[in-house]
Design an enzyme around this catalytic site. Structure first.
Site, PDB file in Angstrom:
ATOM      1  CD  GLU A   1      58.901  52.424 -35.320  1.00  0.00           C
ATOM      2  OE1 GLU A   1      59.322  51.367 -34.810  1.00  0.00           O
ATOM      3  OE2 GLU A   1      57.942  53.058 -34.863  1.00  0.00           O
TER       4      GLU A   1
ATOM      5  CG  ASN B   1      58.727  44.399 -32.662  1.00  0.00           C
ATOM      6  OD1 ASN B   1      58.406  43.865 -33.715  1.00  0.00           O
ATOM      7  ND2 ASN B   1      57.992  44.309 -31.574  1.00  0.00           N
TER       8      ASN B   1
ATOM      9  CB  CYS C   1      58.059  54.620 -29.349  1.00  0.00           C
ATOM     10  SG  CYS C   1      59.834  54.395 -29.575  1.00  0.00           S
TER      11      CYS C   1
HETATM   12  N1  THU Z   1      57.594  48.879 -30.856  1.00  0.00           N
HETATM   13  C1  THU Z   1      58.089  49.140 -32.102  1.00  0.00           C
HETATM   14  O1  THU Z   1      58.694  48.275 -32.747  1.00  0.00           O
HETATM   15  N2  THU Z   1      57.909  50.388 -32.605  1.00  0.00           N
HETATM   16  C2  THU Z   1      57.273  51.397 -31.953  1.00  0.00           C
HETATM   17  O2  THU Z   1      57.207  52.503 -32.463  1.00  0.00           O
HETATM   18  C3  THU Z   1      56.675  51.162 -30.650  1.00  0.00           C
HETATM   19  C4  THU Z   1      56.890  49.842 -30.043  1.00  0.00           C
HETATM   20  C5  THU Z   1      57.767  47.536 -30.306  1.00  0.00           C
HETATM   21  C6  THU Z   1      58.672  47.463 -29.101  1.00  0.00           C
HETATM   22  C7  THU Z   1      58.161  46.222 -28.401  1.00  0.00           C
HETATM   23  O3  THU Z   1      58.807  45.093 -28.940  1.00  0.00           O
HETATM   24  C8  THU Z   1      56.695  46.151 -28.768  1.00  0.00           C
HETATM   25  O4  THU Z   1      56.529  47.031 -29.869  1.00  0.00           O
HETATM   26  C9  THU Z   1      55.758  46.557 -27.662  1.00  0.00           C
HETATM   27  O5  THU Z   1      56.079  47.790 -27.153  1.00  0.00           O
END
Ligand code: THU
Length: 135
Positions: free
Chosen positions: A56, A43, A87
């Protein structure tokens, strides 16, 4: 299975590269292509929070940029109480290319959960038009 562990290890490793100074919630993902290659993503957040990209989707976009768009599975690693699940936005993006894919979810405690995308995104959106449709 070896590939299963490879994916988890790669996801855990790339999680260390996450840029998450706002949420302090680093996530790593490792995507397996139909040919057996692995693409990773983490992320990446932004001071303008809505511009954040999830691990993802970062992995999917890296694979697409390398010319791959057939995927078998994705591993996801985060430091959560229960193994993390993707998510909603990422589920829809995964569905675009691989509606029949497996998702391996793991936390840092080593707890794992194997899910099929169809389980966690039933009735996914598709833009298929029916020319004899009602409208
Ligand atoms: N995040 C992801 O990388 N993948 C997910 O499926 C859910 C959330 C990240 C986005 C953000 O940087 C952090 O997790 C908190 O939401």
């Amino acid at each position: 299975m070896e590939i299963y562990n490879d994916l988890l290890q790669r996801a855990k490793k790339v999680r260390e590269r996450a840029y998450a100074p706002y949420s302090h919630f680093p996530v790593g993902a490792a995507l397996l292509t139909a040919e057996g290659e692995i693409f990773t993503g983490c992320n990446v957040e932004n001071a303008s929070f809505g511009l954040t990209i999830c691990a993802e989707r970062a992995a999917v976009f890296a694979a697409l940029a390398a010319g791959k768009k057939q995927f078998k599975g994705i591993a996801l690693v985060a430091d959560t109480v229960e193994p993390p699940t993707p998510c909603g936005a990422c589920r829809q993006v995964l569905h675009e290319f691989a509606p029949d894919m497996w998702i391996i979810c793991a936390n840092l405690k080593g707890q794992k959960r194997l899910l099929h995308l169809s389980q966690i995104l039933p009735a996914a959106f598709t833009a298929k038009k029916d020319k004899d449709g009602p409208f």
